[in-house]
Design an enzyme around this catalytic site. Structure first.
Site, PDB file in Angstrom:
ATOM      1  N   ASP A  56       0.849  -1.195   0.000  1.00  9.13           N
ATOM      2  CA  ASP A  56       0.000   0.000   0.000  1.00  9.13           C
ATOM      3  C   ASP A  56       0.890   1.252   0.000  1.00  9.13           C
ATOM      4  O   ASP A  56       1.739   1.401   0.877  1.00  9.13           O
ATOM      5  CB  ASP A  56      -0.896   0.004   1.245  1.00  9.13           C
ATOM      6  CG  ASP A  56      -1.851   1.174   1.211  1.00  9.13           C
ATOM      7  OD1 ASP A  56      -2.928   1.037   0.603  1.00  9.13           O
ATOM      8  OD2 ASP A  56      -1.508   2.248   1.765  1.00  9.13           O
ATOM      9  N   TYR A  92       3.415  10.067   0.940  1.00  7.00           N
ATOM     10  CA  TYR A  92       4.326   9.436   1.907  1.00  7.00           C
ATOM     11  C   TYR A  92       5.789   9.777   1.581  1.00  7.00           C
ATOM     12  O   TYR A  92       6.687   9.506   2.371  1.00  7.00           O
ATOM     13  CB  TYR A  92       4.145   7.909   1.955  1.00  7.00           C
ATOM     14  CG  TYR A  92       2.745   7.434   2.284  1.00  7.00           C
ATOM     15  CD1 TYR A  92       1.823   8.279   2.916  1.00  7.00           C
ATOM     16  CD2 TYR A  92       2.330   6.140   1.977  1.00  7.00           C
ATOM     17  CE1 TYR A  92       0.539   7.841   3.211  1.00  7.00           C
ATOM     18  CE2 TYR A  92       1.042   5.698   2.276  1.00  7.00           C
ATOM     19  CZ  TYR A  92       0.150   6.557   2.884  1.00  7.00           C
ATOM     20  OH  TYR A  92      -1.124   6.115   3.172  1.00  7.00           O
ATOM     21  N   LYS A 129      -2.504   6.199  -4.188  1.00  3.70           N
ATOM     22  CA  LYS A 129      -3.591   7.146  -3.893  1.00  3.70           C
ATOM     23  C   LYS A 129      -3.329   8.498  -4.564  1.00  3.70           C
ATOM     24  O   LYS A 129      -2.178   8.924  -4.669  1.00  3.70           O
ATOM     25  CB  LYS A 129      -3.715   7.333  -2.367  1.00  3.70           C
ATOM     26  CG  LYS A 129      -3.731   6.001  -1.626  1.00  3.70           C
ATOM     27  CD  LYS A 129      -3.919   6.125  -0.146  1.00  3.70           C
ATOM     28  CE  LYS A 129      -3.690   4.781   0.524  1.00  3.70           C
ATOM     29  NZ  LYS A 129      -2.289   4.545   0.938  1.00  3.70           N
ATOM     30  N   HIS A 154      -7.307   9.860  -1.967  1.00  4.08           N
ATOM     31  CA  HIS A 154      -6.719   9.725  -0.625  1.00  4.08           C
ATOM     32  C   HIS A 154      -7.606  10.342   0.471  1.00  4.08           C
ATOM     33  O   HIS A 154      -7.777   9.767   1.539  1.00  4.08           O
ATOM     34  CB  HIS A 154      -5.328  10.362  -0.612  1.00  4.08           C
ATOM     35  CG  HIS A 154      -4.420   9.823   0.442  1.00  4.08           C
ATOM     36  ND1 HIS A 154      -3.057   9.757   0.298  1.00  4.08           N
ATOM     37  CD2 HIS A 154      -4.677   9.312   1.664  1.00  4.08           C
ATOM     38  CE1 HIS A 154      -2.523   9.229   1.392  1.00  4.08           C
ATOM     39  NE2 HIS A 154      -3.490   8.963   2.244  1.00  4.08           N
TER      40      HIS A 154
END
Ligand code: A2P
Length: 316
Positions: free
Chosen positions: A43, A48, A77, A110
């Site tokens: 994932d 990030y 996302k 997201h």
């Protein structure tokens, strides 16, 4: 390994490796080791800040012949600054390029929050676009474009409440396949899970271990800790396993996907082994009775005065 079935017959491994908070420099090895251990679901998300390193870990595992691309389930996302329909595919292309893959298995919106182009996290209400300017249905059009072009096999959402899901369900041509939300015994999301189950929408549990490595500014005083909760500890002792494993097994028992994050090889192995743990019904009932309603990721970042995202309505 349990899987979640999609309408076209695809099977998503229910247990995946989370990569939020995994630092560049650690995450490539974590992803590579996870695949070696047996994880087939990774994932990811561009926010990030580590997708290119995740991509290196995937590439290494593929190059060494441990897996082929088709063996893996890769989720990413769409960040909030690319919610206009025409911005979705370019954002997706960046993710594909960073991950060094030519398709995603799953692409998610997201957050149901739109930010101006180039904004990572908002610093003032000026950084937002309102949902009148960019309705979530417009963003979903962009997701459907990506799906139709074969760049992603499935599309879904993250951090959506029932009202927001309904907005999409009522208008869409391709229904959301999944909703990824924070979910653990302190936040079991029973109502949302029932709603999703009744609409053929899968769910993925993020922060299943309580995300103790969140940035300090996301933490509150006297937070409850999942990994050290006495009820979870006592069930772990009965099974001779760790509390993390009990939490993962609980999520899998409920028929959800779950994506514990770890960059530590031993803990990645431990988390993978949790899929073998079978909790007894009375243990599940005991965990379900905890129901604290505690949210570790409360969406506070979107609660800036003057924008149109009211915190009080965000999760209802
Ligand atoms: P680490 O990456 O050093 O293993 P969440 O998945 O809820 O976001 O939680 C992630 C946090 O839980 C990280 O701090 C991670 O640390 C830690 N963690 C992951 N797996 C385990 C485990 N099996 N036991 C204890 N802590 C774990």
């Amino acid at each position: 390994m349990k899987t979640l079935a999609y309408k076209n017959g695809d099977q998503m491994p229910a247990l995946g490796l989370g990569t939020w908070k995994s630092k560049p420099g650690e995450v490539e090895k974590a992803v590579y080791e996870a695949i070696k251990i047996g994880f087939r679901h990774i994932d990811c998300a561009p926010i990030y800040g580590n997708e290119s390193e995740v991509g290196e870990g995937i590439k290494k595992a593929i190059n060494e012949g441990i897996v082929s691309r088709e063996d893996l389930w890769i989720t990413s996302k769409l960040w909030n600054d690319s919610h206009r329909r025409e911005d979705v595919i370019p954002a997706l292309q960046n993710t594909l390029s960073d991950l060094q893959v030519d398709y995603l298995d799953l692409y998610l919106i997201h957050w149901p929050v739109a930010l101006k182009k180039g904004v990572g996290f908002p610093e003032s209400s000026e950084d937002f676009l309102s949902l009148d300017e960019v309705p979530i249905t417009e963003t979903w059009e962009g997701m459907q474009d990506a799906y139709r072009q074969g760049l992603v096999k499935h599309i879904g959402v993250s951090n959506f409440n029932i009202n927001k899901l309904n907005e999409i369900i009522n208008e869409c041509k391709v229904a959301p396949a999944i909703n990824q939300v924070e979910m653990h015994p302190f936040l079991p999301q029973n109502e949302l899970l029932n709603f999703c189950n009744s609409h053929d929408i899968h769910m993925t549990a993020y922060s299943p271990l309580g995300s103790g490595d969140r940035p300090e500014k996301m933490k509150k005083d006297n937070e409850p800790t999942l990994l050290e909760h006495e009820v979870i500890e006592s069930i772990a002792n009965t099974h001779g396993c760790s509390t993390a494993q009990v939490l993962i097994a609980w999520a899998l028992e409920r028929g959800t996907a779950v994506i514990p994050k770890s960059v530590n090889k031993e803990r990645i192995q431990q988390n993978f082994n949790a899929s073998e743990i079978k909790l007894k019904q009375d243990e599940i009932d005991t965990i379900n009775a905890l129901d604290y309603e505690y949210r570790f990721v409360d969406g506070e970042a979107w609660d800036l005065a003057g924008n149109s995202y009211e915190a009080s309505k965000f999760w209802d």
